[in-house]
Scaffold this motif. Structure first.
Motif, PDB file in Angstrom:
ATOM      1  N   LEU A 306     -77.241 -10.921  57.260  1.00  0.00           N
ATOM      2  CA  LEU A 306     -76.639 -12.191  57.618  1.00  0.00           C
ATOM      3  C   LEU A 306     -75.128 -12.010  57.541  1.00  0.00           C
ATOM      4  CD1 LEU A 306     -77.189 -15.206  58.258  1.00  0.00           C
ATOM      5  CD2 LEU A 306     -77.002 -15.656  55.807  1.00  0.00           C
ATOM      6  N   VAL A 307     -74.434 -12.377  58.606  1.00  0.00           N
ATOM      7  CA  VAL A 307     -72.985 -12.227  58.676  1.00  0.00           C
ATOM      8  C   VAL A 307     -72.351 -13.599  58.755  1.00  0.00           C
ATOM      9  CG1 VAL A 307     -71.044 -11.208  59.945  1.00  0.00           C
ATOM     10  CG2 VAL A 307     -73.278 -10.050  59.919  1.00  0.00           C
ATOM     11  N   LEU A 308     -71.382 -13.867  57.877  1.00  0.00           N
ATOM     12  CA  LEU A 308     -70.605 -15.100  57.905  1.00  0.00           C
ATOM     13  C   LEU A 308     -69.145 -14.738  58.112  1.00  0.00           C
ATOM     14  CD1 LEU A 308     -73.210 -15.782  56.075  1.00  0.00           C
ATOM     15  CD2 LEU A 308     -71.834 -17.650  55.169  1.00  0.00           C
ATOM     16  N   TRP A 309     -68.436 -15.564  58.892  1.00  0.00           N
ATOM     17  CA  TRP A 309     -67.006 -15.322  59.069  1.00  0.00           C
ATOM     18  C   TRP A 309     -66.266 -16.630  59.282  1.00  0.00           C
ATOM     19  CZ3 TRP A 309     -70.488 -14.861  62.959  1.00  0.00           C
ATOM     20  CH2 TRP A 309     -70.186 -15.393  64.209  1.00  0.00           C
ATOM     21  N   ASP A 310     -64.973 -16.578  58.971  1.00  0.00           N
ATOM     22  CA  ASP A 310     -64.123 -17.757  59.056  1.00  0.00           C
ATOM     23  C   ASP A 310     -62.912 -17.432  59.916  1.00  0.00           C
ATOM     24  OD1 ASP A 310     -63.165 -20.274  58.688  1.00  0.00           O
ATOM     25  OD2 ASP A 310     -62.544 -20.017  56.619  1.00  0.00           O
ATOM     26  N   ILE A 311     -62.238 -18.480  60.376  1.00  0.00           N
ATOM     27  CA  ILE A 311     -61.087 -18.285  61.249  1.00  0.00           C
ATOM     28  C   ILE A 311     -59.897 -17.656  60.526  1.00  0.00           C
ATOM     29  CG2 ILE A 311     -61.718 -20.133  62.835  1.00  0.00           C
ATOM     30  CD1 ILE A 311     -59.814 -21.972  61.371  1.00  0.00           C
ATOM     31  N   ASP A 312     -59.907 -17.666  59.188  1.00  0.00           N
ATOM     32  CA  ASP A 312     -58.782 -17.098  58.449  1.00  0.00           C
ATOM     33  C   ASP A 312     -58.925 -15.602  58.203  1.00  0.00           C
ATOM     34  OD1 ASP A 312     -60.721 -16.941  56.513  1.00  0.00           O
ATOM     35  OD2 ASP A 312     -59.658 -18.146  55.017  1.00  0.00           O
ATOM     36  N   GLY A 313     -59.977 -14.979  58.722  1.00  0.00           N
ATOM     37  CA  GLY A 313     -60.180 -13.544  58.532  1.00  0.00           C
ATOM     38  C   GLY A 313     -61.134 -13.198  57.419  1.00  0.00           C
ATOM     39  N   SER A 314     -61.731 -14.185  56.769  1.00  0.00           N
ATOM     40  CA  SER A 314     -62.723 -13.907  55.730  1.00  0.00           C
ATOM     41  C   SER A 314     -64.067 -13.575  56.379  1.00  0.00           C
ATOM     42  CB  SER A 314     -62.887 -15.115  54.813  1.00  0.00           C
ATOM     43  OG  SER A 314     -61.681 -15.407  54.149  1.00  0.00           O
ATOM     44  N   ARG A 315     -64.796 -12.645  55.756  1.00  0.00           N
ATOM     45  CA  ARG A 315     -66.066 -12.198  56.316  1.00  0.00           C
ATOM     46  C   ARG A 315     -66.986 -11.767  55.188  1.00  0.00           C
ATOM     47  NH1 ARG A 315     -68.120  -7.131  58.717  1.00  0.00           N
ATOM     48  NH2 ARG A 315     -69.425  -7.596  60.540  1.00  0.00           N
ATOM     49  N   ALA A 316     -68.273 -12.029  55.355  1.00  0.00           N
ATOM     50  CA  ALA A 316     -69.274 -11.581  54.381  1.00  0.00           C
ATOM     51  C   ALA A 316     -70.503 -11.109  55.122  1.00  0.00           C
ATOM     52  CB  ALA A 316     -69.643 -12.706  53.417  1.00  0.00           C
ATOM     53  N   THR A 317     -71.092 -10.014  54.632  1.00  0.00           N
ATOM     54  CA  THR A 317     -72.388  -9.573  55.126  1.00  0.00           C
ATOM     55  C   THR A 317     -73.340  -9.496  53.944  1.00  0.00           C
ATOM     56  OG1 THR A 317     -71.908  -7.213  54.857  1.00  0.00           O
ATOM     57  CG2 THR A 317     -71.305  -8.228  56.954  1.00  0.00           C
ATOM     58  N   VAL A 318     -74.573  -9.918  54.167  1.00  0.00           N
ATOM     59  CA  VAL A 318     -75.570  -9.972  53.091  1.00  0.00           C
ATOM     60  C   VAL A 318     -76.869  -9.366  53.597  1.00  0.00           C
ATOM     61  CG1 VAL A 318     -76.685 -11.452  51.377  1.00  0.00           C
ATOM     62  CG2 VAL A 318     -74.543 -12.188  52.442  1.00  0.00           C
ATOM     63  N   LEU A 319     -77.445  -8.451  52.845  1.00  0.00           N
ATOM     64  CA  LEU A 319     -78.735  -7.888  53.216  1.00  0.00           C
ATOM     65  C   LEU A 319     -79.800  -8.985  53.156  1.00  0.00           C
ATOM     66  CD1 LEU A 319     -78.723  -4.535  51.194  1.00  0.00           C
ATOM     67  CD2 LEU A 319     -78.118  -4.872  53.589  1.00  0.00           C
ATOM     68  N   LEU A 320     -80.592  -9.109  54.192  1.00  0.00           N
ATOM     69  CA  LEU A 320     -81.670 -10.093  54.161  1.00  0.00           C
ATOM     70  C   LEU A 320     -82.828  -9.623  53.294  1.00  0.00           C
ATOM     71  CD1 LEU A 320     -81.793 -11.445  57.827  1.00  0.00           C
ATOM     72  CD2 LEU A 320     -80.931 -12.565  55.794  1.00  0.00           C
ATOM     73  N   HIS A 321     -82.945  -8.310  53.122  1.00  0.00           N
ATOM     74  CA  HIS A 321     -83.913  -7.742  52.192  1.00  0.00           C
ATOM     75  C   HIS A 321     -83.120  -6.971  51.135  1.00  0.00           C
ATOM     76  CE1 HIS A 321     -86.975  -8.799  55.127  1.00  0.00           C
ATOM     77  NE2 HIS A 321     -86.240  -8.195  56.041  1.00  0.00           N
ATOM     78  N   ASP A 322     -83.699  -6.817  49.981  1.00  0.00           N
ATOM     79  CA  ASP A 322     -83.000  -6.131  48.890  1.00  0.00           C
ATOM     80  C   ASP A 322     -81.681  -6.828  48.562  1.00  0.00           C
ATOM     81  OD1 ASP A 322     -82.812  -4.187  46.940  1.00  0.00           O
ATOM     82  OD2 ASP A 322     -81.851  -2.702  48.243  1.00  0.00           O
TER      83      ASP A 322
END
Length: 385
Positions: A306-322
């Motif tokens: 799962l990838v989340l991002w914001d207009i200010d340049g913040s970003r997160a990726t999260v494993l859907l498993h494990d």
């Protein structure tokens, strides 16, 4: 298939809409007088897999074309704003009939309504003309090609409303004030022009969403002093007005910068998308954040994130498993957006997992606030764009 047979299909659709409760009082005859096929172009687009469309034309596949036109399904009528070399993103459609019926029911059209402003031109324009009379309808469409097609279809249906090519978020002050405003495109910020151009006591109905979750149908009642207030009355998803489209998915891969921060996830990432109500609440608490599901074939443990991002340049990726692994979450940029998403989900839980219909909006000249249950319980505020 002859015209009588095709119209019989359409009559069956209208009967289904009436029996399912999608049509409000007084709308059946308007639907019967306004065949949907008039407003569907010769070429349409049908989903072909998770990220693409295939072309279907009335000439080459008449049975498939007519089946789509007379089904309770949206019909995509344009890709990439009409550009031939675009990525294949749907940018215009004829909306799902049951959603159109429910939206028009919420518009509270009744005897004595003399002025309706519609944002977006097409089948809904024809339905409004059939119900209140074309001379009482103003329709604003930003796309010249879509407007030209609508004008031709409306003429075939016997309607000549005021049809303006322009930015619908500005309304049309020349014919204001309006009794009703209806939009068939979603907004994140309610344009103040709609409120200012509506009579006190009037109603505005529009799809509304956040970049994270485009899912609400908002019904606003206009008050004195150019202010409007109301609740979300249904769950719907419509294409955005062009001036408020969220940033594209490509920005998820290009906007992040800075040193990465790793850690386990405090919640199962699937919880963020558990239901439309959960996603809607997260979107309210993270009003500038988007998400997508991505695949990483280079990771031997899992390919799905799962990838989340914001207009200010913040970003997160999260494993859907494990997702409890020590490096399951990777966050970059000035904010820890996954931590914020986790906190937003916890807030939604603490409030009793409210459905989106428990939320509402107050819109003023200064901006808007979204609240839970009552206007004093503000969830988020935002100024005008």
């Amino acid at each position: 298939m002859n015209d009588d047979s095709e119209y019989s299909q359409y009559q069956e659709l209208v009967t289904f809409l009436r029996e399912s409760g999608a049509l409000g009082a007084g709308w059946r005859d308007a639907f019967l007088r306004t065949p949907r096929r008039l407003f569907v172009p010769e070429q349409i687009w049908i989903a072909a897999g998770p990220s693409g469309y295939r072309s279907v034309t009335e000439r080459d596949a008449p049975e498939e074309w007519r089946a789509m036109v007379n089904a309770d399904e949206p019909v995509v009528t344009q890709l990439d704003d009409g550009e031939d070399s675009g990525p294949g993103v749907a940018t215009s459609s004829v909306s799902m009939p049951s959603l159109v019926g429910r939206m028009l029911a919420h518009l509270d059209v009744r005897d004595g309504i003399r002025s309706v402003l519609e944002i977006g031109s097409g089948w809904t324009t024809g339905l409004l003309c059939s119900r209140v009379g074309a001379r009482h309808v103003v329709s604003v469409e930003i796309d010249p090609q879509v407007a030209a097609r609508a004008r031709k279809a409306l003429a075939l249906a016997g309607h000549v409303p005021v049809l303006v090519v322009g930015d619908g978020t500005r309304g049309f002050p020349e014919r204001a004030p309006y009794d009703r405003v209806s939009s068939t495109a979603a907004v994140f910020r309610v344009p103040h022009a709609w409120v200012a151009q509506t009579k006190p006591g009037g109603v505005i109905v529009t799809p509304w969403g956040t970049p994270f979750c485009n899912a609400g149908l908002l019904k606003l009642h206009v008050c004195e002093g150019e202010e409007a207030e109301g609740r979300f009355v249904d769950s719907v998803s419509f294409m955005w007005v062009r001036g408020q489209r969220p940033r594209s998915q490509a920005d998820a891969d290009t906007s992040a910068s800075g040193e990465a921060r790793y850690g386990p996830s405090a919640m199962n990432p699937e919880s963020a998308l558990e239901s439309v109500h959960a996603a809607f609440a997260l979107g309210l608490r993270l009003p500038t954040v988007r998400y997508r599901v991505a695949w990483d074939n280079s990771d031997p443990r899992t390919t799905c994130r799962l990838v989340l991002w914001d207009i200010d340049g913040s970003r997160a990726t999260v494993l859907l498993h494990d997702w409890k692994a020590t490096d399951a979450v990777r966050q970059t940029g000035p904010r820890n957006v996954w931590d914020e998403a986790t906190a937003a989900r916890a807030w939604w839980e603490s409030e009793g997992r409210p459905e989106l219909t428990r939320f509402g909006v107050t819109a003023t000249a200064a901006g808007q606030c979204v609240w839970l249950d009552r206007p004093s319980r503000v969830v988020t505020t935002m100024g005008l764009s």
